[in-house]
Motif scaffolding. Structure first.
Motif, PDB file in Angstrom:
ATOM      1  N   PHE A  45      60.946  24.065  51.946  1.00 55.32           N
ATOM      2  CA  PHE A  45      60.325  24.496  51.830  1.00 55.32           C
ATOM      3  C   PHE A  45      59.111  24.172  52.097  1.00 55.32           C
ATOM      4  O   PHE A  45      57.750  25.329  51.761  1.00 55.32           O
ATOM      5  CB  PHE A  45      60.462  24.473  50.321  1.00 55.32           C
ATOM      6  N   LEU A  87      60.966  22.115  44.440  1.00 57.91           N
ATOM      7  CA  LEU A  87      61.339  23.326  45.142  1.00 57.91           C
ATOM      8  C   LEU A  87      63.246  22.887  45.418  1.00 57.91           C
ATOM      9  O   LEU A  87      64.126  23.715  44.373  1.00 57.91           O
ATOM     10  CB  LEU A  87      60.809  24.292  45.592  1.00 57.91           C
ATOM     11  N   ARG A  99      58.898  33.005  46.273  1.00 60.30           N
ATOM     12  CA  ARG A  99      57.955  31.244  46.418  1.00 60.30           C
ATOM     13  C   ARG A  99      57.370  31.394  47.657  1.00 60.30           C
ATOM     14  O   ARG A  99      56.210  30.895  47.643  1.00 60.30           O
ATOM     15  CB  ARG A  99      59.158  29.900  46.097  1.00 60.30           C
ATOM     16  N   ASP A 108      54.842  21.239  46.547  1.00 59.20           N
ATOM     17  CA  ASP A 108      56.480  21.845  45.688  1.00 59.20           C
ATOM     18  C   ASP A 108      57.223  21.801  46.181  1.00 59.20           C
ATOM     19  O   ASP A 108      58.461  22.065  45.295  1.00 59.20           O
ATOM     20  CB  ASP A 108      56.107  22.145  44.434  1.00 59.20           C
ATOM     21  N   HIS A 146      65.051  22.491  42.015  1.00 56.75           N
ATOM     22  CA  HIS A 146      65.228  23.663  41.054  1.00 56.75           C
ATOM     23  C   HIS A 146      66.741  24.507  42.098  1.00 56.75           C
ATOM     24  O   HIS A 146      67.355  24.156  41.086  1.00 56.75           O
ATOM     25  CB  HIS A 146      64.278  24.108  41.643  1.00 56.75           C
ATOM     26  N   ARG A 155      55.056  25.498  51.365  1.00 53.67           N
ATOM     27  CA  ARG A 155      55.302  24.867  49.439  1.00 53.67           C
ATOM     28  C   ARG A 155      55.130  23.702  50.089  1.00 53.67           C
ATOM     29  O   ARG A 155      56.174  22.164  48.784  1.00 53.67           O
ATOM     30  CB  ARG A 155      55.986  25.464  49.122  1.00 53.67           C
TER      31      ARG A 155
END
Length: 191
Positions: free
Chosen positions: A136, A148, A186, A144, A151, A141
């Motif tokens: 990520f 992520l 995303r 976060d 999640h 990203r």
């Protein structure tokens, strides 16, 4: 071709039995029967079931590290690499429908038993979490990335649990597509 040692055969058999029957419901006799060795020969290699569990966890960690390295090498983009993680639900759908996720079932059982190896088993989830976080971050990203990663890890565990409960392959396929679409969204947000 390299021949496997008796010790490796024991660990492989125990790994499969722990996954299918659970750690607590697998005995020395069960493992010895699969490997086709005497109990005396068995005890030469492992004195306790906890020693076998440690070897099984080490085996799973090594296999997971190798799989993550393969995904890293084969995937051209972070999104493709994350997709490999998501699609493992399809790759292993037959076993997942029968037994759930091998990582989730083992860590869950060890937690219920308040077993000392619970922390080592959790290391399997940590490997996935760290690897997903890195993907990520590479996706853009950074802020976060860990959230992520957690999640997606939680979502995949939920799918594995429900797949085992409902035995519904259509559900697995649909959820894999939803997760892949979520990852694509995303990635698009990061651009």
């Amino acid at each position: 071709m390299q021949q496997t040692s008796t010790r490796e055969e024991i660990v492989e058999a125990a790994d499969g039995l722990f996954y299918r029957q659970g750690f607590d419901h697998t005995s020395f006799a069960d493992i010895a029967e699969v490997v086709r060795i005497s109990r005396g020969n068995f005890y030469y290699h492992f004195k306790t079931k906890d020693e076998i569990l440690d070897a099984v966890i080490a085996r799973r960690l090594a296999q997971t590290e190798a799989m993550l390295a393969r995904w890293e090498a084969e995937g051209k983009t972070p999104q493709e690499r994350i997709g490999s993680f998501v699609r493992i639900l399809l790759t292993n759908k037959t076993d997942i429908k029968k037994y759930g996720c091998p990582v989730g079932t083992l860590t869950g059982e060890l937690a219920k038993l308040n077993h000392a190896a619970q922390g080592e088993a959790k290391g399997l989830f940590t490997l996935f979490r760290t690897w997903l976080k890195r993907q990520f971050e590479l996706l853009g990203r950074g802020k976060d990335a860990d959230m992520l990663a957690l999640h997606l890890l939680a979502r995949s565990q939920g799918v594995a649990t429900l797949a085992a409960a409902f035995q519904d392959e259509t559900f697995i396929r649909r959820e894999v597509q939803v997760m892949c679409d979520w990852v694509a969204a995303r990635a698009a947000e990061a651009q």
